[in-house]
Design a protein around this motif. Structure first.
Motif, PDB file in Angstrom:
ATOM      1  N   GLY A 388       0.821  -1.215   0.000  1.00 40.98           N
ATOM      2  CA  GLY A 388       0.000   0.000   0.000  1.00 40.98           C
ATOM      3  C   GLY A 388       0.850   1.258   0.000  1.00 40.98           C
ATOM      4  N   CYS A 389       1.905   1.281   0.814  1.00 44.22           N
ATOM      5  CA  CYS A 389       2.796   2.443   0.837  1.00 44.22           C
ATOM      6  C   CYS A 389       3.495   2.623  -0.503  1.00 44.22           C
ATOM      7  CB  CYS A 389       3.822   2.294   1.957  1.00 44.22           C
ATOM      8  SG  CYS A 389       3.129   2.335   3.632  1.00 44.22           S
ATOM      9  N   PHE A 390       3.951   1.521  -1.079  1.00 41.56           N
ATOM     10  CA  PHE A 390       4.653   1.600  -2.364  1.00 41.56           C
ATOM     11  C   PHE A 390       3.762   2.178  -3.453  1.00 41.56           C
ATOM     12  CE2 PHE A 390       5.481  -0.439  -6.479  1.00 41.56           C
ATOM     13  CZ  PHE A 390       6.753   0.064  -6.746  1.00 41.56           C
ATOM     14  N   PHE A 391       2.532   1.652  -3.569  1.00 42.57           N
ATOM     15  CA  PHE A 391       1.642   2.127  -4.619  1.00 42.57           C
ATOM     16  C   PHE A 391       1.190   3.570  -4.377  1.00 42.57           C
ATOM     17  CE2 PHE A 391       0.995  -2.484  -5.395  1.00 42.57           C
ATOM     18  CZ  PHE A 391       1.328  -2.493  -6.744  1.00 42.57           C
ATOM     19  N   ASN A 392       1.081   3.959  -3.104  1.00 40.97           N
ATOM     20  CA  ASN A 392       0.716   5.337  -2.812  1.00 40.97           C
ATOM     21  C   ASN A 392       1.824   6.301  -3.232  1.00 40.97           C
ATOM     22  OD1 ASN A 392      -1.033   7.279  -1.891  1.00 40.97           O
ATOM     23  ND2 ASN A 392      -0.381   7.137   0.235  1.00 40.97           N
ATOM     24  N   VAL A 393       3.078   5.956  -2.908  1.00 35.55           N
ATOM     25  CA  VAL A 393       4.204   6.791  -3.321  1.00 35.55           C
ATOM     26  C   VAL A 393       4.338   6.778  -4.843  1.00 35.55           C
ATOM     27  CG1 VAL A 393       6.711   7.066  -3.180  1.00 35.55           C
ATOM     28  CG2 VAL A 393       5.406   6.469  -1.133  1.00 35.55           C
ATOM     29  N   LEU A 394       4.119   5.627  -5.450  1.00 33.35           N
ATOM     30  CA  LEU A 394       4.186   5.543  -6.906  1.00 33.35           C
ATOM     31  C   LEU A 394       3.123   6.425  -7.557  1.00 33.35           C
ATOM     32  CD1 LEU A 394       5.384   4.233  -9.444  1.00 33.35           C
ATOM     33  CD2 LEU A 394       3.723   2.368  -9.162  1.00 33.35           C
ATOM     34  N   GLU A 395       1.928   6.448  -6.963  1.00 32.68           N
ATOM     35  CA  GLU A 395       0.872   7.307  -7.487  1.00 32.68           C
ATOM     36  C   GLU A 395       1.269   8.773  -7.392  1.00 32.68           C
ATOM     37  OE1 GLU A 395      -3.725   8.584  -6.425  1.00 32.68           O
ATOM     38  OE2 GLU A 395      -2.744   6.947  -5.350  1.00 32.68           O
ATOM     39  N   TRP A 396       1.852   9.197  -6.267  1.00 33.46           N
ATOM     40  CA  TRP A 396       2.320  10.575  -6.122  1.00 33.46           C
ATOM     41  C   TRP A 396       3.392  10.900  -7.156  1.00 33.46           C
ATOM     42  CZ3 TRP A 396       2.816  10.306  -0.080  1.00 33.46           C
ATOM     43  CH2 TRP A 396       1.563  10.528   0.483  1.00 33.46           C
ATOM     44  N   TYR A 397       4.299   9.951  -7.390  1.00 33.12           N
ATOM     45  CA  TYR A 397       5.392  10.208  -8.319  1.00 33.12           C
ATOM     46  C   TYR A 397       4.876  10.348  -9.754  1.00 33.12           C
ATOM     47  CZ  TYR A 397       9.699   9.632 -10.949  1.00 33.12           C
ATOM     48  OH  TYR A 397      10.739   9.827 -11.825  1.00 33.12           O
TER      49      TYR A 397
END
Length: 436
Positions: A388-397
């Protein structure tokens, strides 16, 4: 000209006596006189909300309800636009239900006009008579819902959304739903209502393949607060859509079938263990006892443990679905989903134990302790947290790489997202430095 002026004054002021006196002197005036825009006496009475005059004119000549003005508007169009629900109730039975489908020069029927003007009482009356005129599309492919959003009629939109079922997700000629249009028109309250409404499909893309969030990102710069509030609402929608991917929409169907199947397998394995049961009573055992409980007690304990875990976790899933709690709050859906995962893991381990018990050289894991299952559960939870953290940061990027409104994102918004945006800014600067 004098008679025309007197007739107009009598109708607009609701003077029935004066009207009847003028018509007695010249009966031809009922059907023959025409006011500006080719409107007849009934058009004028409907426009001014003169209910008594409408009754009198319909008694004299009911055909007036069928006459159109130069804009192809019937008296029902006029009454709907002005919000005179009592006049609509008198005109509709006389003009027959098909007058609800008649289109004016702007390709709108009376219900379209009432929705566009925000005439809530008229709209409710029309929907009680028949909802089908509300499902008529405009020439451009839009719907009455699109009209409400375009003209900012949120109260009328709420009524239509509650009454029209799946039609609320209809698209216009550009493949856009009312959620797309609400974002384009900067209708913040409408966007919030649509995102919170469960009938509205949030993940529909328009003909250009863009979601409502993508449309917001490409919108021209406006007020910072409006943009950020819109984005906050749509990101909430994004998070709920990610949850819907994790929690399938057919949870009450497919998950129920899997849970019942696992519970059945676990129950059958427990009452009929591998190797069977003793058939007679002796000093060493009793009839009905599992044979492997005497020959391999450690593995038998692991088998009972895994089957019990699979059975009860499946029963929790079945109970939550049958009771309907999964539809009340997403928390119960998460519990049901994790219970289903736990039952799958437990029945798989049960298969591993059973394989050893029925083979001469089988190998299995030591499952005699509950700590093993706690480690599995913690590993699953940790995996989902990290993912969840990875995909959230990926979405921001990915959002940052499209570079919409960078300065606004760096100075406003949630603290955590601003922290990562500044990291991305430095990362971009470093990449440019390395390439140079």
């Amino acid at each position: 000209m004098v008679s025309e002026r007197k007739l107009y004054d009598a109708v607009s002021q609701g003077d029935v006596t004066a009207l009847l006196e003028l018509l007695n002197n010249d009966p031809y005036l009922v059907d023959g006189i025409s006011f500006p825009c080719s409107r007849n006496l009934l058009h004028i009475a409907a426009m001014h909300g003169q209910t008594s005059l409408v009754d009198a004119l319909l008694n004299l000549n009911p055909r007036l309800a069928w006459r159109l003005d130069s804009q192809k508007s019937s008296p029902l169009h006029i009454a709907a636009a002005e919000g005179h629900v009592e006049i609509c109730q008198k005109l509709l039975p006389v003009g027959a239900p098909e007058t609800c489908f008649w289109r004016d020069s702007h390709d709108m029927n009376p219900l379209h006009v009432a929705a566009m003007k925000g005439r809530v009482e008229v709209l409710e009356y029309f929907l009680q008579v028949s909802p089908f005129p509300a499902m008529e599309r405009l020439r451009t492919g839009g719907t009455v819902l699109h009209l409400c959003v375009k003209h900012g009629q949120l109260a009328a939109l709420k009524i239509l959304v509650e009454r029209l079922g799946d039609f609320v997700n209809a698209t216009d000629e550009n493949g856009e739903t009312i959620l797309h249009l609400a974002v384009r028109c900067d209708q913040l309250e409408t966007t919030k209502y649509l995102v919170e409404n469960k009938k509205i499909e949030k993940r529909i893309r328009n003909s250009m393949g863009k979601t409502a969030l993508a449309i917001l990102d490409e919108s021209p710069p406006g007020t910072t607060r409006s943009f950020l509030e819109h984005r906050k609402i749509l990101l909430t929608m994004r998070r709920s859509s990610l949850i819907s991917l994790i929690l399938p929409s057919k949870l009450t169907k497919m998950t129920m079938v899997v849970a019942v199947l696992i519970a059945t397998v676990a129950f059958q394995t427990t009452v009929n263990p591998p190797g069977g049961v003793w058939q007679d009573n002796t000093s060493a055992h009793k009839a009905g006892d599992a044979i492997i409980a005497y020959s391999n007690p450690k593995d038998f304990k692991s088998l009972i443990l895994t089957n019990t875990l699979a059975f009860f976790s499946s029963m929790i899933t079945i109970f939550l679905i049958v009771s309907g709690w999964t539809t009340l709050h997403s928390f119960f859906s998460v519990i049901a989903w994790y219970s289903a995962l736990m039952s799958l893991a437990a029945i798989t381990l049960s298969y591993d134990v059973s394989k050893k018990l029925i083979t001469s050289n089988g190998k299995t894991l030591d499952l005699s302790s509950w700590s093993f299952f706690l480690r599995i559960l913690c590993l699953m939870l940790l995996t989902f947290i990290v993912a969840g953290c990875f995909f959230n940061v990926l979405e921001w990027y990915l959002y940052w790489k499209r570079k919409p409104r960078q300065q606004e994102l760096l100075t406003t918004g949630p603290v955590l997202s601003r922290f990562f945006y500044r990291i991305f800014l430095r990362l971009d600067a470093w990449c440019v430095y390395v390439r140079s």
